[in-house]
Design a protein around this motif. Structure first.
Motif, PDB file in Angstrom:
ATOM      1  N   UNK A  39      31.066   0.306   8.619  1.00  0.00           N
ATOM      2  CA  UNK A  39      31.349   0.674  10.011  1.00  0.00           C
ATOM      3  C   UNK A  39      32.452   1.716  10.096  1.00  0.00           C
ATOM      4  N   UNK A  40      33.445   1.605   9.223  1.00  0.00           N
ATOM      5  CA  UNK A  40      34.520   2.605   9.223  1.00  0.00           C
ATOM      6  C   UNK A  40      33.966   3.968   8.847  1.00  0.00           C
ATOM      7  N   UNK A  41      33.049   3.988   7.865  1.00  0.00           N
ATOM      8  CA  UNK A  41      32.410   5.257   7.461  1.00  0.00           C
ATOM      9  C   UNK A  41      31.551   5.802   8.590  1.00  0.00           C
ATOM     10  N   UNK A  42      30.817   4.892   9.313  1.00  0.00           N
ATOM     11  CA  UNK A  42      29.985   5.345  10.427  1.00  0.00           C
ATOM     12  C   UNK A  42      30.836   5.904  11.556  1.00  0.00           C
ATOM     13  N   UNK A  43      31.999   5.322  11.793  1.00  0.00           N
ATOM     14  CA  UNK A  43      32.886   5.828  12.852  1.00  0.00           C
ATOM     15  C   UNK A  43      33.411   7.215  12.514  1.00  0.00           C
ATOM     16  N   UNK A  84      36.268  -0.510  14.598  1.00  0.00           N
ATOM     17  CA  UNK A  84      35.163  -1.357  15.035  1.00  0.00           C
ATOM     18  C   UNK A  84      35.424  -2.819  14.675  1.00  0.00           C
ATOM     19  N   UNK A  85      34.410  -3.663  14.911  1.00  0.00           N
ATOM     20  CA  UNK A  85      34.550  -5.095  14.621  1.00  0.00           C
ATOM     21  C   UNK A  85      33.224  -5.630  14.101  1.00  0.00           C
ATOM     22  N   UNK A  86      33.313  -6.586  13.191  1.00  0.00           N
ATOM     23  CA  UNK A  86      32.128  -7.219  12.591  1.00  0.00           C
ATOM     24  C   UNK A  86      32.254  -8.739  12.759  1.00  0.00           C
ATOM     25  N   UNK A  87      31.209  -9.383  13.279  1.00  0.00           N
ATOM     26  CA  UNK A  87      31.164 -10.852  13.423  1.00  0.00           C
ATOM     27  C   UNK A  87      29.942 -11.362  12.661  1.00  0.00           C
ATOM     28  N   UNK A  88      30.161 -12.401  11.853  1.00  0.00           N
ATOM     29  CA  UNK A  88      29.102 -12.972  11.029  1.00  0.00           C
ATOM     30  C   UNK A  88      29.013 -14.480  11.303  1.00  0.00           C
ATOM     31  N   UNK A  89      27.780 -14.952  11.523  1.00  0.00           N
ATOM     32  CA  UNK A  89      27.560 -16.391  11.702  1.00  0.00           C
ATOM     33  C   UNK A  89      26.902 -16.933  10.433  1.00  0.00           C
ATOM     34  N   UNK A  90      27.695 -17.695   9.653  1.00  0.00           N
ATOM     35  CA  UNK A  90      27.227 -18.177   8.349  1.00  0.00           C
ATOM     36  C   UNK A  90      26.784 -19.633   8.450  1.00  0.00           C
ATOM     37  N   UNK A  91      25.624 -19.969   7.890  1.00  0.00           N
ATOM     38  CA  UNK A  91      25.135 -21.346   7.853  1.00  0.00           C
ATOM     39  C   UNK A  91      25.865 -22.130   6.761  1.00  0.00           C
ATOM     40  N   UNK A 138      19.263 -14.774   6.260  1.00  0.00           N
ATOM     41  CA  UNK A 138      19.073 -15.542   7.476  1.00  0.00           C
ATOM     42  C   UNK A 138      20.339 -15.757   8.280  1.00  0.00           C
ATOM     43  N   UNK A 139      21.359 -14.948   8.096  1.00  0.00           N
ATOM     44  CA  UNK A 139      22.616 -15.104   8.814  1.00  0.00           C
ATOM     45  C   UNK A 139      22.815 -13.883   9.716  1.00  0.00           C
ATOM     46  N   UNK A 140      22.917 -14.081  11.019  1.00  0.00           N
ATOM     47  CA  UNK A 140      22.991 -12.954  11.959  1.00  0.00           C
ATOM     48  C   UNK A 140      24.357 -12.259  11.939  1.00  0.00           C
ATOM     49  N   UNK A 141      24.326 -10.962  12.371  1.00  0.00           N
ATOM     50  CA  UNK A 141      25.524 -10.126  12.417  1.00  0.00           C
ATOM     51  C   UNK A 141      25.602  -9.428  13.763  1.00  0.00           C
ATOM     52  N   UNK A 142      26.844  -9.143  14.172  1.00  0.00           N
ATOM     53  CA  UNK A 142      27.092  -8.281  15.328  1.00  0.00           C
ATOM     54  C   UNK A 142      28.174  -7.285  14.920  1.00  0.00           C
ATOM     55  N   UNK A 143      27.870  -5.985  15.109  1.00  0.00           N
ATOM     56  CA  UNK A 143      28.828  -4.927  14.771  1.00  0.00           C
ATOM     57  C   UNK A 143      29.019  -4.069  16.023  1.00  0.00           C
ATOM     58  N   UNK A 144      30.275  -3.838  16.397  1.00  0.00           N
ATOM     59  CA  UNK A 144      30.587  -2.995  17.567  1.00  0.00           C
ATOM     60  C   UNK A 144      31.609  -1.952  17.180  1.00  0.00           C
ATOM     61  N   UNK A 145      31.725  -0.916  18.042  1.00  0.00           N
ATOM     62  CA  UNK A 145      32.768   0.089  17.827  1.00  0.00           C
ATOM     63  C   UNK A 145      34.007  -0.324  18.593  1.00  0.00           C
ATOM     64  N   UNK A 182      27.786  -2.015  21.269  1.00  0.00           N
ATOM     65  CA  UNK A 182      27.088  -2.673  20.159  1.00  0.00           C
ATOM     66  C   UNK A 182      26.454  -1.637  19.252  1.00  0.00           C
ATOM     67  N   UNK A 183      26.775  -1.696  17.993  1.00  0.00           N
ATOM     68  CA  UNK A 183      26.163  -0.844  16.973  1.00  0.00           C
ATOM     69  C   UNK A 183      24.890  -1.499  16.464  1.00  0.00           C
TER      70      UNK A 183
END
Length: 478
Positions: free
Chosen positions: A51-55, A142-149, A75-82, A87-88
């Motif tokens: 994300x830092x490289x994309x920014x 940016x920010x990254x959120x991960x939901x891990x099972x 199978x673990x969802x992600x959310x990436x934003x700037x 939402x990226x």
């Protein structure tokens, strides 16, 4: 004793095994949780770098494609934003607008990392949320959120805990087997020694205790065997002396009586009084010999019953009381006394834990004393009742289970004083009035009855009757 020692050792084993297993279980769960956190933190670092490289380049396609592949693979969802919370990429059904996700995104944009610290357990289910800012230093891109099972990690913790618990159980079983063997090695000689002591205390020859166990117990067993041989020999010599003396003197006594009787026809009238005194003393000596032999037999029988717990003796006390009443009623009438049997005594069977011969002998002693010492015109009552195990409140009738059968002989004679009641069962003891009146008797009857009752776990109770007289109670377990 062996059970108590084993219980103490097993308690110590359980505490020791628990002190080892519990920390190991907690460490296993903490270690697997840390592995999960480190693995997901590495994934977050990778996405944060993308994300830092994309920014910097303005091209977010790489991070979006990588996020989709990650979700598809694990199978673990992600959310990436700037930085403006645009939402990226969002995968797996997780949305940036979700309250929990929004809170984590806000924290990550404030340059705060969110990693769950609570340790997992085998019963843990659901997921854990991770958040990390993208950028370098204090610059957030940016920010990254991960939901891990946590299912896979919890299953692995379950397997590890099962292995640890299985090992702990094997150690506990091995320690229990060792504890049983050790306690058996120590307690078995003590049990044999205790059985031998009980036999010696009951006046019986004890079995030779095998020397086993620790050296101290072996030495104790050797010393006890030496002591037991000495004590048993002394007791046997004493018992044999009493029995042999009473038995061997019968023939000389019989010969002496024949000679005295033969002299009767040659005596002058002035020697009649002396002749009567000699025959009276001969009768008393014969009675004394009979009572000595009966006492020796009763003591030996009481010792046997103490060791064998009195097993094998059962009778109906009510039937014995009725039989003794029929036998002693004419004797009482000839002595000028009146003997009665209470009507409730024969109404129901009264089981007693002794033989009918033993109970009959006890009843004979009590009735003989009452008829002999209550005096002419006395009222004598024979009663057979039951009594609860607590010892309070006797009642007539039948019943089963714990409790006592009570044979009671009550007279309204002169009775005994309080100080005399305490001495009544002492061997050869006779009250002052009996000695003054020269009443026949050896002073052994109540001692014999007490020994017979003690062997069966019973007791002899002597109390003053009201308003006067004596009450003798033979109490026998049912």
């Amino acid at each position: 004793m062996r059970t108590r020692v084993q219980a103490a050792l097993l308690l110590f084993v359980v505490i020791a095994v628990a002190a080892f297993a519990v920390p190991l279980l907690l460490f296993t769960a903490s270690d697997r949780t840390q592995q999960l956190v480190l693995a997901r933190s590495a994934d977050l670092d990778r996405f944060a770098a993308l994300m830092d490289q994309a920014a910097a380049t303005g091209d977010t396609s790489a991070v979006a494609a990588e996020a989709r592949r990650y979700t598809q693979l694990y199978g673990e969802p992600l959310v990436v934003t700037d930085t403006r919370r645009r939402t990226v990429v969002q995968t797996g059904g997780m949305r940036a607008a979700d309250p929990a996700v929004a809170r984590l995104l806000d924290a990550a944009l404030r340059n705060q990392t969110e990693h769950p610290s609570a340790a997992l357990r085998p019963w843990s289910r659901g997921y854990r949320m991770f958040a990390e800012p993208a950028g370098t230093g204090t610059r957030v891109s940016g920010a990254v959120v991960l939901r891990a099972s946590v299912g896979t990690a919890a299953d692995e913790i379950t397997r590890r805990w099962a292995a640890v618990l299985a090992g702990a159980a094997l150690v506990a079983v091995a320690c229990a087997v060792l504890a049983r063997a050790a306690t058996g090695w120590v307690v078995s000689p003590l049990r044999r020694l205790d059985r031998a002591v009980g036999q010696l205390a009951a006046g019986l020859p004890p079995e030779q205790t095998r020397a086993g166990g620790p050296p101290e117990l072996r030495q104790l067993a050797i010393g006890f065997n030496r002591m037991a041989r000495t004590v048993t020999a002394a007791l046997e010599q004493q018992r044999r002396l009493v029995a042999d003396t009473s038995h061997q003197m019968r023939n000389p006594m019989a010969a002496l009586r024949l000679r005295v009787d033969a002299l009767h026809t040659h005596l002058a009238p002035s020697g009649e009084r002396t002749y009567t005194g000699v025959t009276t003393e001969l009768d008393r000596m014969e009675t004394l010999l009979d009572d000595l032999l009966a006492l020796a037999t009763a003591e030996h029988r009481a010792g046997e019953l103490t060791v064998t717990d009195g097993a094998g003796g059962h009778c109906d006390a009510a039937a014995v009381a009725a039989d003794r009443y029929r036998l002693w009623k004419p004797v009482a009438e000839r002595a000028g006394a009146r003997l009665t049997l209470t009507p409730t005594s024969a109404a129901h069977p009264v089981p007693a834990a002794c033989t009918d011969r033993e109970l009959a002998q006890i009843a004979d002693i009590l009735l003989d004393n009452a008829i002999k010492y209550a005096g002419e015109g006395a009222e004598i009552t024979l009663d057979c009742t039951t009594e609860p195990g607590s010892g309070s409140g006797a009642g007539s009738g039948s019943g089963s289970g714990s409790g006592f059968a009570v044979l009671t002989v009550t007279d309204d004679g002169p009775g005994l004083g309080a100080d005399e009641l305490a001495l009544a069962t002492t061997r050869f003891w006779r009250s002052g009035s009996q000695r003054e009146n020269r009443t026949s008797g050896t002073g052994l009857g109540l001692a014999i009855a007490e020994q017979l009752l003690a062997g069966r776990g019973g007791r002899l109770e002597l109390t003053a009757a009201r308003p006067r007289g004596l009450r003798a109670r033979a109490v026998v377990p049912r």
